[in-house]
Design a protein around this motif. Structure first.
Motif, PDB file in Angstrom:
ATOM      1  N   ALA A 160      36.640  31.207  42.175  1.00 12.82           N
ATOM      2  CA  ALA A 160      36.536  32.584  41.690  1.00 12.82           C
ATOM      3  C   ALA A 160      37.190  32.661  40.327  1.00 12.82           C
ATOM      4  N   PHE A 161      36.805  33.681  39.561  1.00 15.95           N
ATOM      5  CA  PHE A 161      37.455  33.900  38.262  1.00 15.95           C
ATOM      6  C   PHE A 161      37.356  35.373  37.911  1.00 15.95           C
ATOM      7  N   GLY A 162      38.244  35.795  37.042  1.00 18.64           N
ATOM      8  CA  GLY A 162      38.206  37.174  36.578  1.00 18.64           C
ATOM      9  C   GLY A 162      38.574  37.216  35.115  1.00 18.64           C
TER      10      GLY A 162
ATOM     11  N   SER B   1      38.289  42.113  41.968  1.00 20.76           N
ATOM     12  CA  SER B   1      38.307  41.141  43.064  1.00 20.76           C
ATOM     13  C   SER B   1      37.943  41.714  44.442  1.00 20.76           C
TER      14      SER B   1
ATOM     15  N   GLN C 268      50.472  44.408  39.697  1.00 20.15           N
ATOM     16  CA  GLN C 268      49.362  45.285  39.340  1.00 20.15           C
ATOM     17  C   GLN C 268      49.809  46.730  39.542  1.00 20.15           C
TER      18      GLN C 268
ATOM     19  N   GLU D  44      34.180  39.755  37.267  1.00 14.65           N
ATOM     20  CA  GLU D  44      34.652  38.870  38.323  1.00 14.65           C
ATOM     21  C   GLU D  44      33.538  37.869  38.618  1.00 14.65           C
TER      22      GLU D  44
ATOM     23  N   HIS E  83      41.580  45.737  40.113  1.00 14.75           N
ATOM     24  CA  HIS E  83      40.798  44.592  39.636  1.00 14.75           C
ATOM     25  C   HIS E  83      39.439  44.623  40.326  1.00 14.75           C
TER      26      HIS E  83
ATOM     27  N   PHE F 263      44.959  35.194  45.958  1.00  9.45           N
ATOM     28  CA  PHE F 263      43.661  34.931  46.593  1.00  9.45           C
ATOM     29  C   PHE F 263      43.028  33.610  46.171  1.00  9.45           C
ATOM     30  N   THR F 264      43.735  32.819  45.339  1.00  6.99           N
ATOM     31  CA  THR F 264      43.208  31.494  44.996  1.00  6.99           C
ATOM     32  C   THR F 264      44.311  30.455  45.175  1.00  6.99           C
TER      33      THR F 264
ATOM     34  N   GLY G 157      41.735  34.360  34.492  1.00  6.07           N
ATOM     35  CA  GLY G 157      42.382  33.765  35.653  1.00  6.07           C
ATOM     36  C   GLY G 157      41.304  33.221  36.576  1.00  6.07           C
ATOM     37  N   CYS G 158      41.642  32.142  37.263  1.00  5.19           N
ATOM     38  CA  CYS G 158      40.631  31.557  38.140  1.00  5.19           C
ATOM     39  C   CYS G 158      41.306  30.679  39.190  1.00  5.19           C
ATOM     40  N   GLY G 159      40.506  30.133  40.087  1.00  9.21           N
ATOM     41  CA  GLY G 159      41.082  29.236  41.084  1.00  9.21           C
ATOM     42  C   GLY G 159      40.104  28.988  42.218  1.00  9.21           C
TER      43      GLY G 159
ATOM     44  N   GLN H 122      34.669  40.822  45.826  1.00  7.13           N
ATOM     45  CA  GLN H 122      34.461  39.502  46.459  1.00  7.13           C
ATOM     46  C   GLN H 122      34.308  39.669  47.966  1.00  7.13           C
TER      47      GLN H 122
ATOM     48  N   ARG I  79      44.828  50.842  35.904  1.00  7.54           N
ATOM     49  CA  ARG I  79      46.236  50.548  36.201  1.00  7.54           C
ATOM     50  C   ARG I  79      47.123  51.578  35.542  1.00  7.54           C
TER      51      ARG I  79
ATOM     52  N   GLN J   9      36.602  44.495  33.821  1.00  7.47           N
ATOM     53  CA  GLN J   9      36.699  43.093  34.227  1.00  7.47           C
ATOM     54  C   GLN J   9      35.312  42.590  34.587  1.00  7.47           C
TER      55      GLN J   9
ATOM     56  N   PHE K 156      47.657  33.264  41.763  1.00  7.36           N
ATOM     57  CA  PHE K 156      47.058  34.492  42.271  1.00  7.36           C
ATOM     58  C   PHE K 156      47.050  34.369  43.784  1.00  7.36           C
TER      59      PHE K 156
HETATM   60  N1  DAH Z   1      42.071  39.804  39.773  1.00  9.29           N
HETATM   61  C1  DAH Z   1      42.896  39.118  38.798  1.00  9.29           C
HETATM   62  C2  DAH Z   1      43.615  40.143  37.940  1.00  9.29           C
HETATM   63  O1  DAH Z   1      43.132  41.235  37.789  1.00  9.29           O
HETATM   64  C3  DAH Z   1      42.058  38.224  37.932  1.00  9.29           C
HETATM   65  C4  DAH Z   1      41.551  37.061  38.709  1.00  9.29           C
HETATM   66  C5  DAH Z   1      42.298  35.895  38.747  1.00  9.29           C
HETATM   67  C6  DAH Z   1      40.360  37.134  39.414  1.00  9.29           C
HETATM   68  C7  DAH Z   1      41.869  34.813  39.473  1.00  9.29           C
HETATM   69  C8  DAH Z   1      39.926  36.037  40.143  1.00  9.29           C
HETATM   70  C9  DAH Z   1      40.704  34.864  40.152  1.00  9.29           C
HETATM   71  O2  DAH Z   1      38.792  36.059  40.847  1.00  9.29           O
HETATM   72  O3  DAH Z   1      40.254  33.799  40.864  1.00  9.29           O
HETATM   73  O4  DAH Z   1      44.633  39.869  37.410  1.00  9.29           O
END
Ligand code: DAH
Length: 387
Positions: free
Chosen positions: A354-356, A216, A192, A256, A214, A296-297, A328-330, A219, A240, A254, A294
């Protein structure tokens, strides 16, 4: 009409007289102005570079002055240049316009007020307002296509019981990275390209400010405030260090998402996102999940949707794969929960997903726009197509 005299006497008294004559001649000419056309001729007579009165005094007074008088004459000529220019410009009155709440709705005709007429008591033709002219309409704005997509995404999740959260765009290293399980100096940070705020060296590393890369970090901010269970979507701007091109922008958006409760599983993640994609792109769209990473997941995944243009057969947009990668997620990494353990996030009792996702990219796909640039250029010709 005034003509510039040759000077044979350069004594201060004689210069005073010459200046006074010139200024009174200027006043007389001003008093004789009756129209905008008069004013233009008058302006050119005094200010024209070639042979205007000011140029003439420069040539006949200053250049001809004997050595010892040059300084004094020079000062007077400069002073005159300023005064004459100001006086001439003051005589121009722009056509008066009539404004209602900042919008021009009409204009006066014949707006010059001539000192001569005023002074002589003559009745000045009163500016006329043509009230039969149509007013100027201020167009009603529309929502920017990216905001529209963000609102749609948020609405889909609201309908599933999610609340909406927000956080700051200027963020600390702690929220943007550390508490999301990017340890200091960890290479995952390099994915990033971060814009750092200058002059932060005096602070402990985790307090240093940056532009969030991001959404995130919200969260953690949300979990610090609200104990589980939690379901939240977070729309926002992120930044960025990427130059603007068809697929990158230094500023983008984004959305989230975070759900935490007892017994949340990967099935919940898949079911929720699959439903959301069908709500956004239509019920025939399919989803699939690919292993990813990622910090955080754990596990992490990239979610793809079947190509909304060709339905999965393969086309230019999906690069003939039939699938488009969308987010992205997890499952929330237990290390992340550890940062908010004191607020009830005990990873032995709760779990979450979570997902983004990037609404800019989704807007590209939804509206068939070629590159990101027009979203950020503010060109009305582009934007009004969404009206
Ligand atoms: N924060 C990530 C990014 O900017 C995207 C993301 C991926 C957010 C996975 C999430 C996650 O909450 O679970 O690339």
């Amino acid at each position: 009409m005034y003509t510039v005299p040759k000077l044979d006497n350069y004594s201060p008294d004689a210069l005073d007289r010459a200046v006074a004559d010139l200024l009174s001649a200027l006043d007389n000419e001003i008093a004789a102005l009756h129209s905008e056309a008069d004013w233009k001729t008058f302006r050119d007579r005094w200010l024209a570079r070639k042979n205007g009165v000011l140029t003439q005094i420069n040539d006949t007074w200053l250049k001809a002055a004997p050595g010892p008088a040059k300084r004094d004459v020079g000062q007077r000529v400069n002073d005159l240049r300023q005064r004459v220019t100001d006086r001439v410009e003051q005589q121009k009155r722009p056509d008066a316009t009539i404004h209602v709440s900042g919008v021009q709705v009409g204009s006066f005709v014949g707006s010059m007020t001539m000192p001569a007429l005023r002074a002589s008591g003559t009745i000045v033709s009163i500016p006329r307002l043509d009230i039969s002219l149509p007013g100027i309409q201020r167009p009603i704005g529309v929502k920017h296509p990216v905001l529209r997509v963000m609102d749609e995404i948020v609405a889909v999740f609201k309908a599933m019981g999610y609340s909406v959260g927000e956080g700051p765009e200027v963020e600390t290293d702690y929220y943007n990275f550390e508490s999301l399980n990017f340890p200091p100096n960890h290479p995952a940070r390099d994915t990033q390209d971060t814009l750092f705020i200058a002059g932060q060296e005096g602070k402990p590393p985790r307090d240093r400010l940056l532009l969030r890369t991001h959404t995130s970090p919200v969260q953690i901010r949300t979990m610090e405030k609200h104990p589980p269970p939690l379901r939240i979507v977070i729309p926002g701007k992120v930044h960025r260090n990427d130059p603007l091109d068809a697929t990158h922008s230094p500023l983008f958006h984004q959305v989230e998402g975070l759900a935490v409760d007892t017994n949340i599983t990967f099935c919940d993640l898949k079911g929720t996102l699959d439903h959301a994609m069908k709500a956004l792109f239509g019920s025939s769209v399919k989803t699939r999940f690919y292993p990813s990473f990622f910090p955080f997941t754990e596990p992490s995944a990239d979610m793809q949707v079947s190509c909304i243009f060709c339905g999965g057969k393969g086309c230019r947009t999906c690069k003939f794969s039939g699938w488009i990668e969308l987010l992205g997620c997890g499952m929330v990494d237990p290390n992340v929960f550890d940062f908010v353990k004191d607020n009830g996030y005990d990873s032995s009792k709760i779990s979450g997903f979570a997902f983004g996702m990037g609404p800019d990219r989704i807007a590209l796909l939804k509206y068939g726009v070629e590159g990101l640039q027009p979203f950020f250029e503010g060109d009305v010709r582009f934007l009004e197509q969404f009206a």
